[in-house]
Design a protein around this motif. Structure first.
Motif: not given
Length: 130
Positions: A54-66
């Protein structure tokens, strides 16, 4: 199975950098690939992950939005676009295959399990100057 991370380099505060993780021996359409980082004296941190089909993406809190993770299945390569870099982003960055397809916590943040990371690329350094 091999992963090769590249693209690190010295960047100034507020700058951008794109890391690449080239996979071989398996398809990025079949397995998830995650990015991790480790700064001196700190524990390894899960930065981002992109799922297989699916290519769903997940991030760590410290890098979200960047940071933005993406992939090109034709090139079997996963990218990590890092913007608005801060000195605290300084670390050695690694990519790894995640056989649990990017597990996440109740906040939707990437929540990896070490046992699920079965193949690693070599690290690429990203020092960020203030």
């Amino acid at each position: 199975v091999q992963l090769q991370a590249s693209g690190g380099g010295l960047v100034q505060f507020g700058g951008s950098l794109t890391l690449s993780c080239a996979a071989s021996g398996f398809s990025s359409n079949t397995y998830a690939i995650g990015w991790f980082r480790q700064a001196p004296g700190k524990e390894r941190e899960g930065v981002s992950c992109i799922t297989s089909n699916e290519g769903n993406t997940y991030y760590g809190e410290s890098v979200k939005g960047r940071f933005t993770i993406s992939k090109d299945n034709a090139k079997n390569t996963v990218y990590l676009q890092m913007n608005s870099l801060k000195p605290e982003d300084t670390a050695v960055y690694y990519c790894a295959r995640d056989i649990w397809n990017c597990p996440y916590d109740y906040s939707g943040n990437y929540y990896y399990t070490s046992a699920a990371l079965d193949a690693w690329g070599q690290g690429t350094q990203a020092p960020i100057t203030s």
